[in-house]
Motif scaffolding. Sequence first.
Motif, short mmCIF file in Angstrom:
data_model
loop_
_atom_site.label_atom_id
_atom_site.label_comp_id
_atom_site.label_asym_id
_atom_site.label_seq_id
_atom_site.Cartn_x
_atom_site.Cartn_y
_atom_site.Cartn_z
N VAL A 71 0.83 -1.21 0.00
CA VAL A 71 0.00 0.00 0.00
C VAL A 71 0.87 1.27 0.00
O VAL A 71 0.40 2.35 -0.35
CB VAL A 71 -0.98 -0.04 1.20
CG1 VAL A 71 -0.30 0.34 2.49
CG2 VAL A 71 -2.19 0.84 0.94
N ILE A 72 2.14 1.13 0.34
CA ILE A 72 3.04 2.28 0.30
C ILE A 72 3.16 2.83 -1.12
O ILE A 72 3.35 4.03 -1.33
CB ILE A 72 4.42 1.91 0.89
CG1 ILE A 72 4.26 1.74 2.41
CG2 ILE A 72 5.48 2.95 0.58
CD1 ILE A 72 5.48 1.22 3.11
N THR A 73 3.01 1.94 -2.11
CA THR A 73 3.10 2.43 -3.50
C THR A 73 1.91 3.35 -3.82
O THR A 73 2.03 4.25 -4.62
CB THR A 73 3.12 1.26 -4.51
OG1 THR A 73 1.87 0.57 -4.45
CG2 THR A 73 4.21 0.30 -4.23
N TRP A 98 -3.94 3.20 -11.47
CA TRP A 98 -3.42 2.11 -10.64
C TRP A 98 -2.12 1.54 -11.20
O TRP A 98 -2.04 1.32 -12.40
CB TRP A 98 -4.47 0.99 -10.57
CG TRP A 98 -4.11 -0.09 -9.58
CD1 TRP A 98 -4.36 -0.12 -8.26
CD2 TRP A 98 -3.43 -1.32 -9.88
NE1 TRP A 98 -3.89 -1.27 -7.69
CE2 TRP A 98 -3.30 -2.03 -8.67
CE3 TRP A 98 -2.88 -1.90 -11.03
CZ2 TRP A 98 -2.68 -3.28 -8.59
CZ3 TRP A 98 -2.26 -3.13 -10.95
CH2 TRP A 98 -2.17 -3.80 -9.74
N PRO A 99 -1.18 1.27 -10.31
CA PRO A 99 -1.28 1.56 -8.89
C PRO A 99 -0.86 2.98 -8.52
O PRO A 99 -1.33 3.51 -7.55
CB PRO A 99 -0.34 0.53 -8.25
CG PRO A 99 0.68 0.24 -9.30
CD PRO A 99 -0.01 0.41 -10.63
N LEU A 111 -5.95 -4.38 -7.55
CA LEU A 111 -7.03 -3.92 -8.43
C LEU A 111 -8.02 -5.04 -8.72
O LEU A 111 -7.63 -6.15 -9.11
CB LEU A 111 -6.42 -3.41 -9.74
CG LEU A 111 -7.38 -2.89 -10.80
CD1 LEU A 111 -8.12 -1.65 -10.30
CD2 LEU A 111 -6.61 -2.57 -12.08
N ILE A 112 -9.30 -4.73 -8.56
CA ILE A 112 -10.35 -5.71 -8.85
C ILE A 112 -10.98 -5.34 -10.19
O ILE A 112 -11.43 -4.21 -10.37
CB ILE A 112 -11.42 -5.72 -7.75
CG1 ILE A 112 -10.78 -6.02 -6.39
CG2 ILE A 112 -12.50 -6.74 -8.07
CD1 ILE A 112 -11.63 -5.65 -5.21
N VAL A 113 -10.96 -6.30 -11.10
CA VAL A 113 -11.51 -6.07 -12.44
C VAL A 113 -12.62 -7.07 -12.71
O VAL A 113 -12.48 -8.26 -12.43
CB VAL A 113 -10.40 -6.23 -13.52
CG1 VAL A 113 -10.97 -6.06 -14.92
CG2 VAL A 113 -9.28 -5.24 -13.28
N ARG A 114 -13.74 -6.57 -13.23
CA ARG A 114 -14.80 -7.48 -13.70
C ARG A 114 -14.56 -7.71 -15.19
O ARG A 114 -14.58 -6.76 -15.98
CB ARG A 114 -16.19 -6.87 -13.49
CG ARG A 114 -17.32 -7.85 -13.84
CD ARG A 114 -18.61 -7.12 -14.13
NE ARG A 114 -19.00 -6.25 -13.03
CZ ARG A 114 -19.75 -6.65 -11.99
NH1 ARG A 114 -20.17 -7.88 -11.93
NH2 ARG A 114 -20.06 -5.80 -11.04
N ASP A 115 -14.30 -8.96 -15.55
CA ASP A 115 -13.98 -9.22 -16.95
C ASP A 115 -15.24 -9.26 -17.80
O ASP A 115 -16.34 -9.01 -17.32
CB ASP A 115 -13.11 -10.48 -17.09
CG ASP A 115 -13.89 -11.77 -16.88
OD1 ASP A 115 -15.13 -11.70 -16.74
OD2 ASP A 115 -13.25 -12.83 -16.83
N GLN A 116 -15.05 -9.59 -19.08
CA GLN A 116 -16.16 -9.46 -20.03
C GLN A 116 -17.29 -10.45 -19.80
O GLN A 116 -18.39 -10.26 -20.29
CB GLN A 116 -15.62 -9.60 -21.46
CG GLN A 116 -14.80 -8.37 -21.85
CD GLN A 116 -13.85 -8.63 -22.99
OE1 GLN A 116 -13.24 -9.69 -23.09
NE2 GLN A 116 -13.70 -7.65 -23.87
N ILE A 117 -17.02 -11.53 -19.04
CA ILE A 117 -18.11 -12.46 -18.74
C ILE A 117 -18.60 -12.30 -17.29
O ILE A 117 -19.32 -13.14 -16.78
CB ILE A 117 -17.72 -13.93 -19.04
CG1 ILE A 117 -16.48 -14.33 -18.24
CG2 ILE A 117 -17.51 -14.14 -20.51
CD1 ILE A 117 -16.19 -15.82 -18.30
N ILE A 138 -2.54 -8.28 -9.52
CA ILE A 138 -1.42 -8.00 -8.64
C ILE A 138 -0.40 -7.08 -9.31
O ILE A 138 0.14 -6.18 -8.67
CB ILE A 138 -0.73 -9.32 -8.22
CG1 ILE A 138 -1.69 -10.11 -7.35
CG2 ILE A 138 0.56 -9.05 -7.48
CD1 ILE A 138 -1.24 -11.50 -7.09
N SER A 139 -0.14 -7.31 -10.58
CA SER A 139 0.81 -6.46 -11.29
C SER A 139 0.48 -6.45 -12.77
O SER A 139 -0.20 -7.35 -13.27
CB SER A 139 2.25 -6.94 -11.07
OG SER A 139 2.39 -8.26 -11.55
#
Lengths: 271, 164
Positions: free
Chosen positions: A95-97, A121-122, A248-254, A261-262
């Motif tokens: 979280v320091i980043t 992000w990040p 980062l939380i991503v909702r993909d196309q489905i 993470i990176s």
Amino acid sequence: MCAACGDLAEDTVKSLISSDALIGNSIELYSTAASTNDICLNLCRNQMPEGAVVIADAQTEGRGRLGRKWISPPEQNIYMSILLRPDMHPKSASVITLLASIACIKAIKLILPNLEAHIKWPNDIMIGHKKAGGILTESRIEGTKVSCTIVGIGLNVNMPEQLLPRETIIPATSILAETETALNRSELAAAIIKETEECYLLLKNKGSKAVIDIWLSMSKMIGSQITVTSNEDIISGIAEGLDEDGMLIVRDQIGLLKTIISGDVRIVSHG
Amino acid sequence: MGQCWYKSVIGGVFMEFNDLKELIELLKESDITELVVEKDGEKIRLRRDKIFAHIDQQAVYHHPVVHQQKQSDAPAAEAEAVSATTITITSPIVGTFYRSASPDSDPFIEVGSRVKKGQTLCIIEAMKLMNEIESEYEGVVTKLLVENGHAVEYGEPLFLIEPA
């Protein structure tokens, strides 16, 4: 080391921060450094206490993620590294980043409140759709202990548009190119140092969530259509938010939620 | 899998992670492979599949685990191939594993490398934070267990080292 390089002066930076500040308790200014992160890493090895700051007017081997070159000419920008010794598990130290990017945005907005500066992000410092700054954080891990964390900040301040690097993954810009305003680098560096301290103390006293909440308020990418690239993987979807560690939380196309993470994030369209 | 590492495969609407964790625990403790929860017109579907193993690992991630453990804690298959003194170096975080500082630079270590205490063994990246993992031991590297650029989980074995 040098006392001053044009508008970047060690005495001026020191005069603008509190004498009992944690971050900036030691400030070293170099006219040219290979990399401020490398100098800071040596300070770490030499048992320098946390809060030491290294600033350079120019870098000959400025670097970003995965050894990518960070163009670092003299008399234009800020190249600064901060030595921290966070007393936390390596897992929580990521979280320091985020913290460093918050500090940069807050510092910029203190001087230019109407500038459309935000975080991708990040920790990319964005002005509009272009990147004005980047943060490379490097930690040394002994067992389950962080021995030191070096927060390296590269911020394009007074770089003329014609000198901006062209061959970048994300188009580059500077504060000068976007606003036609040349800033005093000592003043901006001092503001970044002060904001970093405030955010670091917030992390220590209130925990990651407090930092993540501020980050979310300064990022425009939540709700946006994005792509994340790393090695052969490309994920497209909607940026939904950050998890408790800042990932980062991503909702993909489905419709599946994935935690990133990176990787290199590109904003396709803002939400 | 490459650098991106997915820890959840939850379809439908976004909800608080603590609530999701509770649902995941429910699913883990049962034999069922799919769970659908409807509440206030919103629907969450949890499904156990190949990626679900990462969610399981994430739960472990919150517990303190010794970073560099002795061979007796390593997977059984490895235990047969190495001596009793061999040390398994494990990952202290979830992240992307790199054997060198940049794609163009030499690996920090190879099989046969003699390492000292404090020497950098690898980098594990999480959120653009490059974590240099230092050796706590002196010895000779006998095996590399993870390929460059691959995702690693908390506690995942990275190297075997024979103490000097």
